[in-house]
Design an enzyme around this catalytic site. Structure first.
Site, PDB file in Angstrom:
ATOM      1  N   ASN A 185       0.871  -1.181   0.000  1.00  0.00           N
ATOM      2  CA  ASN A 185       0.000   0.000   0.000  1.00  0.00           C
ATOM      3  C   ASN A 185       0.905   1.228   0.000  1.00  0.00           C
ATOM      4  O   ASN A 185       1.506   1.549   1.025  1.00  0.00           O
ATOM      5  CB  ASN A 185      -0.894  -0.019   1.258  1.00  0.00           C
ATOM      6  CG  ASN A 185      -1.686   1.265   1.424  1.00  0.00           C
ATOM      7  OD1 ASN A 185      -1.814   2.056   0.490  1.00  0.00           O
ATOM      8  ND2 ASN A 185      -2.217   1.481   2.618  1.00  0.00           N
ATOM      9  N   LYS A 221       0.097   4.302  -0.253  1.00  0.00           N
ATOM     10  CA  LYS A 221      -0.535   5.502   0.323  1.00  0.00           C
ATOM     11  C   LYS A 221      -0.254   6.710  -0.587  1.00  0.00           C
ATOM     12  O   LYS A 221      -0.172   6.543  -1.792  1.00  0.00           O
ATOM     13  CB  LYS A 221      -0.033   5.741   1.745  1.00  0.00           C
ATOM     14  CG  LYS A 221      -0.091   4.476   2.601  1.00  0.00           C
ATOM     15  CD  LYS A 221       0.127   4.748   4.046  1.00  0.00           C
ATOM     16  CE  LYS A 221       0.209   3.423   4.784  1.00  0.00           C
ATOM     17  NZ  LYS A 221       0.138   3.567   6.209  1.00  0.00           N
ATOM     18  N   HIS A 262      -9.553   1.207   4.871  1.00  0.00           N
ATOM     19  CA  HIS A 262      -8.241   1.329   5.530  1.00  0.00           C
ATOM     20  C   HIS A 262      -8.386   2.242   6.747  1.00  0.00           C
ATOM     21  O   HIS A 262      -9.179   3.186   6.734  1.00  0.00           O
ATOM     22  CB  HIS A 262      -7.219   1.900   4.541  1.00  0.00           C
ATOM     23  CG  HIS A 262      -5.823   1.850   5.080  1.00  0.00           C
ATOM     24  ND1 HIS A 262      -5.336   2.803   5.932  1.00  0.00           N
ATOM     25  CD2 HIS A 262      -4.831   0.939   4.905  1.00  0.00           C
ATOM     26  CE1 HIS A 262      -4.090   2.482   6.267  1.00  0.00           C
ATOM     27  NE2 HIS A 262      -3.761   1.357   5.651  1.00  0.00           N
ATOM     28  N   GLU A 312      -6.745   4.608   7.808  1.00  0.00           N
ATOM     29  CA  GLU A 312      -6.572   6.050   7.558  1.00  0.00           C
ATOM     30  C   GLU A 312      -7.833   6.648   6.944  1.00  0.00           C
ATOM     31  O   GLU A 312      -8.156   7.815   7.177  1.00  0.00           O
ATOM     32  CB  GLU A 312      -5.320   6.271   6.683  1.00  0.00           C
ATOM     33  CG  GLU A 312      -4.057   6.033   7.510  1.00  0.00           C
ATOM     34  CD  GLU A 312      -2.871   5.456   6.760  1.00  0.00           C
ATOM     35  OE1 GLU A 312      -2.836   5.546   5.521  1.00  0.00           O
ATOM     36  OE2 GLU A 312      -1.978   4.897   7.429  1.00  0.00           O
ATOM     37  N   GLU A 351      -5.426  -5.078  10.442  1.00  0.00           N
ATOM     38  CA  GLU A 351      -4.391  -4.082  10.661  1.00  0.00           C
ATOM     39  C   GLU A 351      -4.656  -3.354  11.975  1.00  0.00           C
ATOM     40  O   GLU A 351      -5.443  -2.394  12.012  1.00  0.00           O
ATOM     41  CB  GLU A 351      -4.387  -3.067   9.518  1.00  0.00           C
ATOM     42  CG  GLU A 351      -4.130  -3.683   8.164  1.00  0.00           C
ATOM     43  CD  GLU A 351      -3.534  -2.660   7.208  1.00  0.00           C
ATOM     44  OE1 GLU A 351      -2.378  -2.834   6.815  1.00  0.00           O
ATOM     45  OE2 GLU A 351      -4.214  -1.674   6.897  1.00  0.00           O
ATOM     46  N   GLY A 401       2.607   1.867  10.721  1.00  0.00           N
ATOM     47  CA  GLY A 401       3.600   2.926  10.599  1.00  0.00           C
ATOM     48  C   GLY A 401       4.322   3.239  11.894  1.00  0.00           C
ATOM     49  O   GLY A 401       4.986   4.274  12.006  1.00  0.00           O
ATOM     50  N   SER A 411       3.506  -2.554  10.196  1.00  0.00           N
ATOM     51  CA  SER A 411       4.965  -2.615  10.390  1.00  0.00           C
ATOM     52  C   SER A 411       5.568  -3.944   9.932  1.00  0.00           C
ATOM     53  O   SER A 411       6.481  -4.458  10.575  1.00  0.00           O
ATOM     54  CB  SER A 411       5.324  -2.295  11.840  1.00  0.00           C
ATOM     55  OG  SER A 411       4.906  -0.979  12.166  1.00  0.00           O
TER      56      SER A 411
HETATM   57  C1  PEP Z   1      -0.766   0.086   6.050  1.00  0.00           C
HETATM   58  O1  PEP Z   1      -0.947   1.277   6.071  1.00  0.00           O
HETATM   59  O2  PEP Z   1      -1.586  -0.628   5.469  1.00  0.00           O
HETATM   60  C2  PEP Z   1       0.402  -0.450   6.746  1.00  0.00           C
HETATM   61  C3  PEP Z   1       0.358  -1.691   7.138  1.00  0.00           C
HETATM   62  O3  PEP Z   1       1.477   0.381   6.971  1.00  0.00           O
HETATM   63  P1  PEP Z   1       2.919   0.016   7.619  1.00  0.00           P
HETATM   64  O4  PEP Z   1       3.381  -1.275   6.978  1.00  0.00           O
HETATM   65  O5  PEP Z   1       3.807   1.157   7.258  1.00  0.00           O
HETATM   66  O6  PEP Z   1       2.717  -0.149   9.070  1.00  0.00           O
END
Ligand code: PEP
Length: 254
Positions: free
Chosen positions: A12, A14, A98, A100, A170, A176, A216
């Site tokens: 992803n 973003k 998601h 966000e 998630e 992040g 992460s």
């Molecule tokens: C995401 O935003 O879907 C995500 C998993 O981000 P990160 O791997 O940076 O934690």
């Protein structure tokens, strides 16, 4: 007969990268993919780059998806993009709900079900993202939050459609932050999600459905995550922005 779920690794991006870096990265990933028989790899790119990115990916098994869309077909929805528009520029899948979108842009939980339905109708493969915030975990509300998100997101999905629907767990506190869910935490929630699917749609749907972990994911933790029974793949944010970190993730040892 046991159904074998193909591992699914998705990046992803973003709101990151520029056009030329995006195209370079797609070329590199495409060059490192095999025939796609033992794993599925996809990139969720910014919508404005989808046409170019999918042109570069053409002829390879690399999936290309969008990060969001609107469930209506057309109309006065300034700034929005429909499922059909995404198909027209070469996307074959889409992220839905998601964290966000849910928390920064305040997208209502009940939109996710309408989006999953519309994606299926327009032949886009939906990835429904679910996950609890830190305070929800700390106050033992993880199951309740996930149940509410699954109830809304999968409300109109028929059991045989679970072959095309992916759920991504998630935990918001792991996105992040560099903090990954422990194997026990991931195992517990993934099993909870599969059980929810089983109770709602039956054993076959629960066996077919792929459940990804996101939060992460890095080259040094992908192998351990993929060994967890109900983890069928990963949704990768930050580490999907560079070949150096994304290639080792997609090439994890099975
Ligand atoms: C995401 O935003 O879907 C995500 C998993 O981000 P990160 O791997 O940076 O934690």
């Amino acid at each position: 007969m046991t159904f074998v779920r193909k591992p699914y690794i998705a990046g992803n991006w973003k709101m990151n990268l520029d056009r030329s870096r995006a195209l370079d990265l797609i070329k590199t990933i495409k060059g490192r993919l095999g025939d796609g028989s033992d794993r599925e790899v996809a990139i969720f790119a910014p919508s404005v780059y989808l046409a170019d990115v999918s042109a570069v990916a053409q002829g390879s098994p690399l999936g290309i998806g969008a990060q969001n869309f609107h469930f209506e077909d057309d109309g006065a929805f300034t700034g929005e993009i429909s499922a059909r528009m995404l198909r027209e520029v070469g996307a074959d899948r889409v992220l839905i709900g998601h964290s966000e979108r849910r928390h920064i842009f305040r997208e209502p939980n009940d939109w996710t079900g309408r989006k999953v339905r519309k994606a299926l109708e327009e032949a886009l493969l939906p990835v429904l993202c679910v996950g609890e915030k830190l305070e929800e975990r700390q106050s033992n509300r993880t199951d309740r939050v996930l149940r509410r998100q699954l109830d809304a997101g999968l409300t109109d999905v028929k059991p045989d459609e679970m072959l095309r629907v992916t759920v991504a767990y998630e935990p918001v506190w792991a996105i992040g932050t560099g903090e990954v869910a422990t194997p026990e935490q991931a195992a517990e929630v993934h099993a909870f999600i599969r059980k929810w699917i089983h109770n709602r749609m039956g054993g076959e749907a629960a066996q077919m459905a792929r459940i990804l972990y996101g939060g992460s994911v890095m080259p040094d933790n992908i192998r351990g995550l993929m060994q967890i029974e109900d983890v069928d793949g990963a949704l990768v944010g930050g580490a999907s922005l560079k070949a150096d970190t994304f290639i080792p993730i997609i090439e994890f040892d099975q």
